[in-house]
Design an enzyme around this catalytic site. Structure first.
Site, PDB file in Angstrom:
ATOM      1  N   CYS A 171     -34.609 -47.452   3.960  1.00 23.01           N
ATOM      2  CA  CYS A 171     -34.793 -46.758   2.927  1.00 23.01           C
ATOM      3  C   CYS A 171     -33.982 -47.611   1.908  1.00 23.01           C
ATOM      4  O   CYS A 171     -33.021 -47.983   1.828  1.00 23.01           O
ATOM      5  CB  CYS A 171     -34.430 -45.325   2.961  1.00 23.01           C
ATOM      6  SG  CYS A 171     -34.500 -44.314   1.974  1.00 23.01           S
ATOM      7  N   HIS A 219     -41.836 -40.347   6.062  1.00 18.80           N
ATOM      8  CA  HIS A 219     -40.710 -40.762   5.617  1.00 18.80           C
ATOM      9  C   HIS A 219     -40.685 -40.401   4.268  1.00 18.80           C
ATOM     10  O   HIS A 219     -39.686 -39.817   3.368  1.00 18.80           O
ATOM     11  CB  HIS A 219     -40.341 -42.304   5.523  1.00 18.80           C
ATOM     12  CG  HIS A 219     -39.212 -42.909   5.197  1.00 18.80           C
ATOM     13  ND1 HIS A 219     -38.120 -43.450   5.745  1.00 18.80           N
ATOM     14  CD2 HIS A 219     -38.843 -42.884   3.820  1.00 18.80           C
ATOM     15  CE1 HIS A 219     -37.457 -43.640   4.916  1.00 18.80           C
ATOM     16  NE2 HIS A 219     -37.624 -43.435   3.771  1.00 18.80           N
ATOM     17  N   GLU A 220     -41.685 -40.664   3.475  1.00 27.61           N
ATOM     18  CA  GLU A 220     -41.603 -40.387   1.911  1.00 27.61           C
ATOM     19  C   GLU A 220     -41.863 -39.061   1.662  1.00 27.61           C
ATOM     20  O   GLU A 220     -41.183 -38.642   0.805  1.00 27.61           O
ATOM     21  CB  GLU A 220     -42.979 -41.126   1.560  1.00 27.61           C
ATOM     22  CG  GLU A 220     -42.815 -42.660   1.569  1.00 27.61           C
ATOM     23  CD  GLU A 220     -41.557 -43.247   0.985  1.00 27.61           C
ATOM     24  OE1 GLU A 220     -41.062 -42.805   0.145  1.00 27.61           O
ATOM     25  OE2 GLU A 220     -41.250 -44.452   1.545  1.00 27.61           O
ATOM     26  N   HIS A 251     -38.403 -37.261   1.531  1.00 29.48           N
ATOM     27  CA  HIS A 251     -37.756 -37.391   0.268  1.00 29.48           C
ATOM     28  C   HIS A 251     -37.946 -36.146  -0.586  1.00 29.48           C
ATOM     29  O   HIS A 251     -36.941 -35.711  -1.354  1.00 29.48           O
ATOM     30  CB  HIS A 251     -38.187 -38.622  -0.280  1.00 29.48           C
ATOM     31  CG  HIS A 251     -37.308 -40.014   0.214  1.00 29.48           C
ATOM     32  ND1 HIS A 251     -35.953 -40.009  -0.005  1.00 29.48           N
ATOM     33  CD2 HIS A 251     -37.802 -41.112   0.797  1.00 29.48           C
ATOM     34  CE1 HIS A 251     -35.766 -41.375   0.735  1.00 29.48           C
ATOM     35  NE2 HIS A 251     -36.926 -41.927   1.027  1.00 29.48           N
TER      36      HIS A 251
HETATM   37 NI    NI Z   1     -36.862 -43.643   1.792  1.00 25.45          NI
END
Ligand code: NI
Length: 178
Positions: free
Chosen positions: A100, A142-143, A146
């Site tokens: 990341c 994953h995105e 966030h």
């Molecule tokens: Ni990331």
């Protein structure tokens, strides 16, 4: 356009739940997307979420090169997804190495669902709806994490698998930064 500074783990903007984007076509959003695109290109990542450039908004972008996709699917071109939603389509999870841009220098082995459907709107305000498996599904999870203040170490089940990039040769070949 400008390359934006990346917020790193510990910055409060990465820990909060981001706000929905009211108007995807607003000039501020168009500008943000252009900057994020330039930042992602500069840093050669697979994806980037708005909170990583200090904007607490529900907007992500990502792409999947053909070789990265475990399922031999076509490459996913750079996709901008605003106000995304994920629906999990399986109970099956798979471990995979992640990095990341907000956790520089580290890699971690992270469980992710292997099959999802996601939706959101593009920069032209048109609906995007896709199913994803493999690396594609991993990047999107994953995105989108966030946007809810979650970084990949919080998804890990075995912190002995949180390693420095410089030691990655001792482990499975890791992926490039997300
Ligand atoms: Ni990331």
């Amino acid at each position: 356009m400008a390359i934006r500074k990346i917020a790193k783990m510990g910055h409060p903007v990465l820990q909060r739940v981001a706000e929905a984007v009211a108007d995807p076509t607003a000039s501020g959003i168009v500008h943000l997307i252009a900057d994020m695109r330039e930042t992602l290109e500069d840093i050669q990542g697979a994806g980037l979420a708005a909170p990583q450039v200090h904007e607490s908004l529900r907007l992500v972008m990502f792409h999947v090169p053909a070789l990265r996709n475990d399922e031999d699917e076509a490459a996913i071109p750079l996709t901008v997804l605003i106000n995304p939603e994920i629906e999990i389509l399986t109970d099956e999870m798979e471990m995979g190495w992640e990095g990341c841009l907000s956790v520089p220098g580290l890699r971690g082995l992270v469980p992710r669902y292997t099959h999802i459907r996601y939706s959101g709107v593009g920069p032209d305000d048109r609906l995007i709806e896709r199913e994803a498996t493999g690396f594609h599904a991993r990047v999107v999870q994953h995105e989108c994490d966030h946007l809810d203040g979650i970084l990949y170490p919080q998804r890990m089940t075995d912190l002995s698998q949180l390693i420095f990039e410089s030691e990655a040769r001792h482990h499975i070949a890791p992926v490039e930064g997300e």
